[in-house]
Design an enzyme around this catalytic site. Sequence first.
Site, PDB file in Angstrom:
ATOM      1  N   LYS A  11      36.974  45.999  40.418  1.00  0.00           N
ATOM      2  CA  LYS A  11      36.546  44.767  40.679  1.00  0.00           C
ATOM      3  C   LYS A  11      35.695  45.295  42.190  1.00  0.00           C
ATOM      4  O   LYS A  11      36.267  46.254  42.408  1.00  0.00           O
ATOM      5  CB  LYS A  11      36.628  43.011  41.002  1.00  0.00           C
ATOM      6  CG  LYS A  11      36.285  41.987  39.785  1.00  0.00           C
ATOM      7  CD  LYS A  11      37.150  40.411  40.424  1.00  0.00           C
ATOM      8  CE  LYS A  11      37.306  40.317  39.601  1.00  0.00           C
ATOM      9  NZ  LYS A  11      37.302  38.379  39.546  1.00  0.00           N
ATOM     10  N   TYR A  51      29.431  35.793  33.741  1.00  0.00           N
ATOM     11  CA  TYR A  51      30.176  35.054  34.540  1.00  0.00           C
ATOM     12  C   TYR A  51      30.158  33.389  34.205  1.00  0.00           C
ATOM     13  O   TYR A  51      30.528  32.573  34.675  1.00  0.00           O
ATOM     14  CB  TYR A  51      31.134  34.890  35.417  1.00  0.00           C
ATOM     15  CG  TYR A  51      31.617  36.032  36.404  1.00  0.00           C
ATOM     16  CD1 TYR A  51      33.089  35.236  35.747  1.00  0.00           C
ATOM     17  CD2 TYR A  51      31.300  36.574  36.954  1.00  0.00           C
ATOM     18  CE1 TYR A  51      33.877  35.869  36.162  1.00  0.00           C
ATOM     19  CE2 TYR A  51      32.681  37.766  37.094  1.00  0.00           C
ATOM     20  CZ  TYR A  51      34.283  37.319  36.659  1.00  0.00           C
ATOM     21  OH  TYR A  51      34.992  38.646  36.600  1.00  0.00           O
ATOM     22  N   PHE A  59      32.349  27.717  42.687  1.00  0.00           N
ATOM     23  CA  PHE A  59      32.897  29.307  43.145  1.00  0.00           C
ATOM     24  C   PHE A  59      31.767  30.655  42.948  1.00  0.00           C
ATOM     25  O   PHE A  59      31.163  31.479  42.892  1.00  0.00           O
ATOM     26  CB  PHE A  59      33.714  29.386  43.347  1.00  0.00           C
ATOM     27  CG  PHE A  59      34.891  29.424  42.063  1.00  0.00           C
ATOM     28  CD1 PHE A  59      34.449  30.865  41.155  1.00  0.00           C
ATOM     29  CD2 PHE A  59      35.564  28.397  41.778  1.00  0.00           C
ATOM     30  CE1 PHE A  59      35.236  30.517  40.307  1.00  0.00           C
ATOM     31  CE2 PHE A  59      35.989  28.580  40.639  1.00  0.00           C
ATOM     32  CZ  PHE A  59      35.571  29.805  39.471  1.00  0.00           C
ATOM     33  N   ARG A  87      46.530  40.089  30.874  1.00  0.00           N
ATOM     34  CA  ARG A  87      46.345  39.401  31.335  1.00  0.00           C
ATOM     35  C   ARG A  87      48.188  39.188  32.065  1.00  0.00           C
ATOM     36  O   ARG A  87      48.172  38.821  33.339  1.00  0.00           O
ATOM     37  CB  ARG A  87      46.491  37.556  30.264  1.00  0.00           C
ATOM     38  CG  ARG A  87      45.423  37.459  29.869  1.00  0.00           C
ATOM     39  CD  ARG A  87      43.786  36.953  30.699  1.00  0.00           C
ATOM     40  NE  ARG A  87      43.977  35.760  31.902  1.00  0.00           N
ATOM     41  CZ  ARG A  87      43.065  36.173  32.150  1.00  0.00           C
ATOM     42  NH1 ARG A  87      42.207  36.274  32.459  1.00  0.00           N
ATOM     43  NH2 ARG A  87      43.406  34.562  33.618  1.00  0.00           N
ATOM     44  N   ARG A 104      47.167  41.450  40.830  1.00  0.00           N
ATOM     45  CA  ARG A 104      46.919  40.830  41.680  1.00  0.00           C
ATOM     46  C   ARG A 104      48.174  40.643  43.174  1.00  0.00           C
ATOM     47  O   ARG A 104      47.812  40.485  44.028  1.00  0.00           O
ATOM     48  CB  ARG A 104      46.563  39.508  40.986  1.00  0.00           C
ATOM     49  CG  ARG A 104      45.122  39.974  40.088  1.00  0.00           C
ATOM     50  CD  ARG A 104      44.727  38.752  39.523  1.00  0.00           C
ATOM     51  NE  ARG A 104      43.455  38.646  38.748  1.00  0.00           N
ATOM     52  CZ  ARG A 104      42.944  37.569  38.118  1.00  0.00           C
ATOM     53  NH1 ARG A 104      43.714  37.660  37.139  1.00  0.00           N
ATOM     54  NH2 ARG A 104      41.569  38.044  37.578  1.00  0.00           N
ATOM     55  N   ASN A 114      40.135  39.725  43.890  1.00  0.00           N
ATOM     56  CA  ASN A 114      41.395  39.679  43.323  1.00  0.00           C
ATOM     57  C   ASN A 114      41.519  41.143  42.287  1.00  0.00           C
ATOM     58  O   ASN A 114      42.523  40.926  41.296  1.00  0.00           O
ATOM     59  CB  ASN A 114      41.683  38.478  43.006  1.00  0.00           C
ATOM     60  CG  ASN A 114      41.114  38.151  41.137  1.00  0.00           C
ATOM     61  OD1 ASN A 114      40.045  38.250  40.544  1.00  0.00           O
ATOM     62  ND2 ASN A 114      41.478  36.812  41.036  1.00  0.00           N
ATOM     63  N   HIS A 117      39.691  41.393  36.690  1.00  0.00           N
ATOM     64  CA  HIS A 117      39.109  40.685  35.406  1.00  0.00           C
ATOM     65  C   HIS A 117      39.322  41.068  34.094  1.00  0.00           C
ATOM     66  O   HIS A 117      39.866  42.309  33.361  1.00  0.00           O
ATOM     67  CB  HIS A 117      37.295  40.804  35.589  1.00  0.00           C
ATOM     68  CG  HIS A 117      37.290  40.172  33.783  1.00  0.00           C
ATOM     69  ND1 HIS A 117      37.158  38.488  33.821  1.00  0.00           N
ATOM     70  CD2 HIS A 117      36.879  40.666  32.672  1.00  0.00           C
ATOM     71  CE1 HIS A 117      36.829  38.694  32.735  1.00  0.00           C
ATOM     72  NE2 HIS A 117      36.802  39.265  32.138  1.00  0.00           N
ATOM     73  N   GLU A 128      32.862  39.984  25.129  1.00  0.00           N
ATOM     74  CA  GLU A 128      33.164  40.894  26.491  1.00  0.00           C
ATOM     75  C   GLU A 128      32.503  42.544  25.826  1.00  0.00           C
ATOM     76  O   GLU A 128      31.707  43.061  27.388  1.00  0.00           O
ATOM     77  CB  GLU A 128      33.866  40.498  27.959  1.00  0.00           C
ATOM     78  CG  GLU A 128      33.774  38.876  28.022  1.00  0.00           C
ATOM     79  CD  GLU A 128      34.837  38.544  28.955  1.00  0.00           C
ATOM     80  OE1 GLU A 128      35.500  37.240  29.465  1.00  0.00           O
ATOM     81  OE2 GLU A 128      35.751  39.751  29.491  1.00  0.00           O
TER      82      GLU A 128
HETATM   83  P1  ADP Z   1      40.550  34.505  35.553  1.00  0.00           P
HETATM   84  O1  ADP Z   1      39.749  36.296  36.859  1.00  0.00           O
HETATM   85  O2  ADP Z   1      42.227  35.528  36.445  1.00  0.00           O
HETATM   86  O3  ADP Z   1      40.475  34.128  34.797  1.00  0.00           O
HETATM   87  P2  ADP Z   1      38.999  32.991  35.962  1.00  0.00           P
HETATM   88  O4  ADP Z   1      38.174  32.601  35.030  1.00  0.00           O
HETATM   89  O5  ADP Z   1      38.933  31.337  36.781  1.00  0.00           O
HETATM   90  O6  ADP Z   1      40.252  33.533  36.795  1.00  0.00           O
HETATM   91  O7  ADP Z   1      37.734  32.577  37.371  1.00  0.00           O
HETATM   92  C1  ADP Z   1      37.388  33.647  36.965  1.00  0.00           C
HETATM   93  C2  ADP Z   1      36.621  35.092  39.101  1.00  0.00           C
HETATM   94  O8  ADP Z   1      36.607  33.819  40.020  1.00  0.00           O
HETATM   95  C3  ADP Z   1      38.412  34.999  39.202  1.00  0.00           C
HETATM   96  O9  ADP Z   1      38.923  35.460  38.839  1.00  0.00           O
HETATM   97  C4  ADP Z   1      38.538  34.971  41.173  1.00  0.00           C
HETATM   98  O10 ADP Z   1      37.118  36.299  41.452  1.00  0.00           O
HETATM   99  C5  ADP Z   1      36.308  33.650  40.499  1.00  0.00           C
HETATM  100  N1  ADP Z   1      37.657  32.770  41.380  1.00  0.00           N
HETATM  101  C6  ADP Z   1      38.647  31.875  40.747  1.00  0.00           C
HETATM  102  N2  ADP Z   1      38.647  30.594  41.278  1.00  0.00           N
HETATM  103  C7  ADP Z   1      37.707  30.479  42.825  1.00  0.00           C
HETATM  104  C8  ADP Z   1      38.528  29.908  44.022  1.00  0.00           C
HETATM  105  N3  ADP Z   1      38.560  29.015  43.018  1.00  0.00           N
HETATM  106  N4  ADP Z   1      37.179  30.371  44.819  1.00  0.00           N
HETATM  107  C9  ADP Z   1      36.880  31.256  45.033  1.00  0.00           C
HETATM  108  N5  ADP Z   1      37.272  32.229  43.614  1.00  0.00           N
HETATM  109  C10 ADP Z   1      37.568  32.405  42.230  1.00  0.00           C
HETATM  110 MG    MG Z   2      38.682  33.835  33.332  1.00  0.00          MG
END
Ligand code: ADP
Ligand code: MG
Length: 140
Positions: A11, A51, A59, A87, A104, A114, A117, A128
Amino acid sequence: MALERTLSILKPDATQRNITGQINAVLENAGFKIVAQKRLQLSAAQAGAFYAVHKERPFYGELVAFMTSGPVVVQVLERDNAVAAYRDVMGATNPANAAEGTIRKMFAESIERNSVHGSDSLENAANEIAFFFSGLEIVA
Ligand code: ADP
Ligand code: MG
């Protein structure tokens, strides 16, 4: 365990800090082979489409703004059990909850910034990967 492919994105917080090589060293040491890779500047339309599953989340707007704030590196990783294994090595979404030794835990700045992805299922991984790469661009 079956050989699988999963989509990885380094990212903008990672490209901005110039730590893409450090992250990929962790991945290669964990047995992943990078079988496709490119550096891109995503448009808002592209990041929003990628997304789209999070469209209703509070968010979403900030996430799209973040993902378009600088370059990303999109890549396809190959390994036995790649989806779940990646993961695991990424760690929890919120770095405050991420286990020691995960990407992370080591590199993420916040729940949003973070660093990485990763696809969350084999079916989503296929979708994807196809979003970013043609078959010709994936070389194992
Ligand atoms: P992951 O990337 O672990 O699969 P998610 O698919 O739930 O997590 O979320 C996609 C991305 O959105 C996250 O990696 C993060 O960058 C962002 N994100 C998720 N939850 C939040 C939140 N509560 N506040 C801000 N950004 C968030
Ligand atoms: Mg995700």
